[in-house]
Structure formats: structure tokens, C-alpha cells
Design an enzyme around this catalytic site. Structure first.
Site, PDB file in Angstrom:
ATOM      1  CE  LYS A 199      -3.623   8.806   1.214  1.00 38.66           C
ATOM      2  NZ  LYS A 199      -5.038   9.060   0.960  1.00 38.66           N
ATOM      3  N   GLY A 351      -7.991  -4.156  -3.699  1.00 35.72           N
ATOM      4  CA  GLY A 351      -7.869  -4.226  -5.152  1.00 35.72           C
ATOM      5  C   GLY A 351      -6.428  -4.328  -5.613  1.00 35.72           C
ATOM      6  N   GLY A 374     -13.313  -2.083  -1.328  1.00 33.12           N
ATOM      7  CA  GLY A 374     -13.851  -1.268  -0.236  1.00 33.12           C
ATOM      8  C   GLY A 374     -14.698  -2.080   0.726  1.00 33.12           C
TER       9      GLY A 374
HETATM   10  P1  ADP Z   1      -5.171  -2.321  -1.566  1.00 33.94           P
HETATM   11  O1  ADP Z   1      -5.853  -1.800  -2.803  1.00 33.94           O
HETATM   12  O2  ADP Z   1      -4.682  -3.736  -1.749  1.00 33.94           O
HETATM   13  O3  ADP Z   1      -6.013  -2.157  -0.329  1.00 33.94           O
HETATM   14  P2  ADP Z   1      -3.757   0.152  -1.133  1.00 33.94           P
HETATM   15  O4  ADP Z   1      -4.664   0.826  -2.094  1.00 33.94           O
HETATM   16  O5  ADP Z   1      -3.877   0.494   0.300  1.00 33.94           O
HETATM   17  O6  ADP Z   1      -3.847  -1.451  -1.313  1.00 33.94           O
HETATM   18  O7  ADP Z   1      -2.240   0.473  -1.512  1.00 33.94           O
HETATM   19  C1  ADP Z   1      -1.677   0.069  -2.723  1.00 33.94           C
HETATM   20  C2  ADP Z   1      -0.574   0.982  -3.159  1.00 33.94           C
HETATM   21  O8  ADP Z   1       0.362   1.205  -2.119  1.00 33.94           O
HETATM   22  C3  ADP Z   1       0.207   0.388  -4.306  1.00 33.94           C
HETATM   23  O9  ADP Z   1      -0.096   1.074  -5.478  1.00 33.94           O
HETATM   24  C4  ADP Z   1       1.671   0.546  -3.881  1.00 33.94           C
HETATM   25  O10 ADP Z   1       2.493   1.064  -4.900  1.00 33.94           O
HETATM   26  C5  ADP Z   1       1.581   1.531  -2.734  1.00 33.94           C
HETATM   27  N1  ADP Z   1       2.723   1.399  -1.816  1.00 33.94           N
HETATM   28  C6  ADP Z   1       3.098   0.303  -1.138  1.00 33.94           C
HETATM   29  N2  ADP Z   1       4.231   0.540  -0.458  1.00 33.94           N
HETATM   30  C7  ADP Z   1       4.587   1.820  -0.722  1.00 33.94           C
HETATM   31  C8  ADP Z   1       5.690   2.663  -0.330  1.00 33.94           C
HETATM   32  N3  ADP Z   1       6.620   2.198   0.466  1.00 33.94           N
HETATM   33  N4  ADP Z   1       5.706   3.927  -0.809  1.00 33.94           N
HETATM   34  C9  ADP Z   1       4.742   4.378  -1.625  1.00 33.94           C
HETATM   35  N5  ADP Z   1       3.703   3.644  -2.035  1.00 33.94           N
HETATM   36  C10 ADP Z   1       3.615   2.380  -1.585  1.00 33.94           C
HETATM   37 MG    MG Z   2      -6.123   0.228  -3.501  1.00 36.85          MG
END
Ligand code: ADP
Ligand code: MG
Length: 394
Positions: A199, A351, A374
Site C-alpha cells: 500500500k 518484515g 514497524g
Molecule cells: P514490508 O513488510 O517489507 O514493509 P509490506 O508489508 O508493505 O512490506 O508489503 C508486503 C506485501 O506486498 C507482500 O506480501 C507482497 O505479496 C505484497 N505485494 C507486493 N506487490 C504486490 C502487488 N503488485 N499486488 C499485490 N500485493 C503485492
Molecule cells: Mg509487511
């Protein structure tokens, strides 16, 4: 912002009250992944090997302010004992006479783990009386819980207001601060950041803060589609946050040529592993949903990352959990590893990003993978941490 650390204290014969992050997964009364316990070992050993009486506080899960056995820290205390190869004491309360008695019976070099702080609602409320009671248990306070450094709770913040002796960070927080702070505020250039994940709304503040610091900011993951929408491009069924499109327009303006958006997209019909796929050049057609960056984008991003000297990455570039949509994330992980081998500093926050790197087998190839999802995100937003401000400066 340099903080005093455990290296600046003399723990001999002192009661050292330390906040750790033992928020580990528990199954059948046993610890699953113990990486958070392992991460605290250097600080723990340093204190007990110098004769400190160590009292450890942590939270585990979300027990909502009352005792519940499935969130007990006992399994974590047992695992710590195995890792240290010495007995670790445990008291099944976080407060009161039982705890006082346990603390008073400690000898130099002993370790005592208190029960889950969140069995008391006063913990998350950062309650003053509770904080004072905690502070009375120690002569010295150490915070080594980076994972909760962005939360002002009694054991992470209040206690430090009332402890009478030194209050310092442990080696884990020292390391996290060194890498995150240096990368963000004193980077060797070129400095390239890569942001992805689910997001835009989660990461707006990170995008804003990073745009003022980086040479290039590469955007992938689902957040890219909100930016595509802002450019007036069709996005098919891809995840778009309609209420963030105007903001994305602003960020495109502010970012100028620093902000690099995907050129192409791997699309699927449905959110599942065996869905039909196609590569969309530019526009995403009706009936298709973007799940990864395409090959041209991978090349573009690789060329920008390979010569970078500082790389910050937060958020997978696609749905790396599904094989057809994992290439973007894993290719970039490899490129970051290659750049790191050539001398770049690479810092990974988030994460899911950390799990992606682990899945790619590249965790040893990065300079630093943050242990706090976080907390690292809030750090990248440029927010200071009150839990650290309150500790002694060098
Ligand atoms: P982090 O934990 O590293 O900060 P986020 O929690 O923001 O990362 O996002 C991780 C998730 O985003 C993953 O589970 C991944 O599947 C999802 N994601 C990445 N690209 C897409 C996409 N194009 N459509 C849907 N989900 C996505
Ligand atoms: Mg995450």
C-alpha cells in the site's frame, strides 16, 4: 544522537533492568523462530560476563492487558537458557512481591526473565505508577528492544523516566541506529532507495522523507499502480488506492526525475499462483491485475542499483510469495547483493522484505537487515523515537 551503550556502564554487582524484544512465535509451548532472542545475546552476554544481575522484560503477542498462558514468556526464557548454556530464571509475574523476591535472590551473572509485560494494561498505557515499580527493580536501565522502539510503553519509556542510575541502549539498538541513521542521514552517493509492498498509504511518509535524501527512488509493488493512475494510465484490476491518487500526483511533481516508476508489469487474471499471466507494456488492460514489475523495469532498476553506494530497500516489488510474480523481488535482491559485494552499504527494512531476502538465500549478502519492521518504517519516515531520546547521550 549518539547514545551511551552497555559498553559505557559497569554492571558488576548491579541490578541491570533490560527491555528486550522476545516477541517470538510460540507453538506447543516451544519457541519457533528464535532470531529475536539470538539478536539480544551479545548484549545479554556482555552484561552477565561482567557480573551484572540481569533482569529481562519483554512483551509477547497481544494478551490485551490480562494474563493468558499462551502468551507466557516461559518458553522464551527456556530457549534463552539453551542458547546461553546456563540456567535462566523465570518469574510468572511482571510486578509485585514475587518479582521483588526473585530480583533480590539474584547473584552476580544471573539472568531472570519477568513474565509478559502486556499481562498488565498499565504497560501499553505507559502508566506512571507501573513505570515507577519497574524502575525500582533496577540500578541501571538498558533498552535493546528495537522492535518496540517506536512505542512509548512503561517498559520502553516510562521506566526510563524513573530509573535513578544510567540508562543506555544495548548493542542491537546501537547497530540498528548506526546503519539506519548513517544510510539515511550520511549516505555515500549515489544513494538509491527501493520501495514496494502492498500500500502507498503505509509508506507515504517514507516516500516523502526519502525523496528529500536520495538520488533515485524506485517504486514497485502494488503501490506503483496508484502512481500509474495518477499519471492517467489504465491499471486494469490492479490495487489502486483511489483516495491517494492526488497525493501520488503531488509526489510525482515533488520527485521529478528522482522518482522512477515501472515501465512494464507482470499481470495475472486472479490473485493465485496458477492464474494465466501476461506482460503489460505501460497500460494494464481491462481484466488483468498487476502482480510484479516486468523485465524492462527489472533492467532499469538493476542499472540504477548496481552502481549505487548506499541502498535502502523497503517492500517487495511484487507478490514474491507466488512463483510467477517473484522475479522482480528476487532479481533486485540479487542486484543489491552484488552491489554490496562491490562495497555498497545495503539496509533492508520491513518484515516481508526481510522474509523475501531470506527466501532468496541472500540474508548474509546484505549489510544490515533491520529486526524491527514497524520501527524501521517509522525511522525511515524521519521520526525520532522518544524511547531513545530519554536515554543518556554520549
Ligand atoms: P514490508 O513488510 O517489507 O514493509 P509490506 O508489508 O508493505 O512490506 O508489503 C508486503 C506485501 O506486498 C507482500 O506480501 C507482497 O505479496 C505484497 N505485494 C507486493 N506487490 C504486490 C502487488 N503488485 N499486488 C499485490 N500485493 C503485492
Ligand atoms: Mg509487511
Amino acid at each position: 544522537m549518539a547514545k551511551k551503550t552497555v559498553a559505557d556502564i559497569d554492571p558488576k554487582g548491579k541490578r541491570v533492568l533490560m527491555r528486550v524484544d522476545f516477541n517470538v512465535p510460540i507453538a506447543d509451548g516451544k519457541v519457533g523462530d528464535d532470531k529475536r532472542i539470538v539478536a539480544a545475546i551479545p548484549t545479554i552476554k556482555n552484561i552477565i560476563e561482567r557480573g551484572g544481575k540481569l533482569i529481562l522484560m519483554s512483551h509477547l503477542g497481544r494478551p490485551k492487558g490480562s494474563p493468558s498462558p499462551e502468551f507466557s514468556l516461559k518458553p522464551a526464557a527456556d530457549r534463552l537458557g539453551e542458547l546461553l548454556e546456563k540456567p535462566v530464571k523465570f518469574v510468572d509475574d511482571a510486578m509485585g512481591d514475587k518479582v521483588k523476591t526473585a530480583v533480590n535472590s539474584l547473584n552476580d551473572g544471573d539472568v531472570l526473565v519477568l513474565e509478559n509485560m502486556r499481562f498488565y494494561k498499565q504497560e501499553e498505557a505507559n502508566d506512571e505508577t507501573f513505570s515507577k515499580q519497574l524502575a525500582a527493580l533496577g540500578d541501571i536501565y538498558v533498552n535493546d528492544a528495537f522492535g518496540t522502539a517506536h512505542r512509548c510503553h512503561a517498559s520502553t519509556h516510562g521506566v526510563a523516566r524513573f530509573i535513578t542510575g544510567p540508562k543506555v541502549v544495548g548493542f542491537l539498538i546501537e547497530k540498528e541506529l548506526k546503519y539506519l541513521d548513517d544510510a539515511l542521514n550520511n549516505p555515500t552517493r549515489p544513494f538509491v532507495a527501493i520501495l514496494g509492498g502492498a500500500k502507498v498509504s503505509d509508506k507515504i511518509e517514507v516516500i516523502k522523507n526519502l525523496l528529500s535524501k536520495v538520488d533515485k527512488l524506485l517504486i514497485g509493488g502494488a503501490m506503483a499502480y496508484t502512481f500509474m493512475k495518477a499519471q492517467g494510465k489504465p491499471t486494469g484490476n490492479s490495487l489502486v488506492e483511489a483516495d491517494k491518487v492526488d497525493l501520488a500526483k503531488d509526489l510525482i511533481k515533488i520527485g521529478g526525475d528522482k522518482l522512477v516508476l515501472p515501465l512494464d508489469t507482470i499481470c495475472g487474471k486472479e490473485f493465485k499462483e496458477d492464474t494465466p499471466t501476461m506482460t503489460a507494456e505501460g497500460n494494464i488492460p481491462d481484466g488483468w491485475e498487476g502482480f510484479d514489475i516486468g523485465p524492462k523495469t527489472v533492467e532499469l532498476f538493476k542499472n540504477l542499483v548496481v552502481n549505487a553506494k548506499t541502498i535502502v530497500w523497503n517492500g517487495p516489488l511484487g507478490v514474491f510469495e507466488m512463483k510467477p510474480f517473484a522475479n522482480g523481488t528476487f532479481s533486485l535482491a540479487q542486484t543489491i547483493a552484488d552491489a554490496t559485494a562491490k562495497g555498497a552499504v545495503s539496509v533492508i527494512g520491513g518484515g516481508d522484505s526481510a522474509s523475501a531476502i531470506k527466501k532468496a538465500g541472500l540474508n548474509k549478502a546484505m549489510t544490515h537487515i533491520s529486526t524491527g519492521g514497524g520501527a524501521s518504517l517509522e525511522f525511515m519516515e524521519g521520526k525520532g523515537f522518544e524511547t531513545l531520546d530519554i536515554l543518556d547521550n554520549k
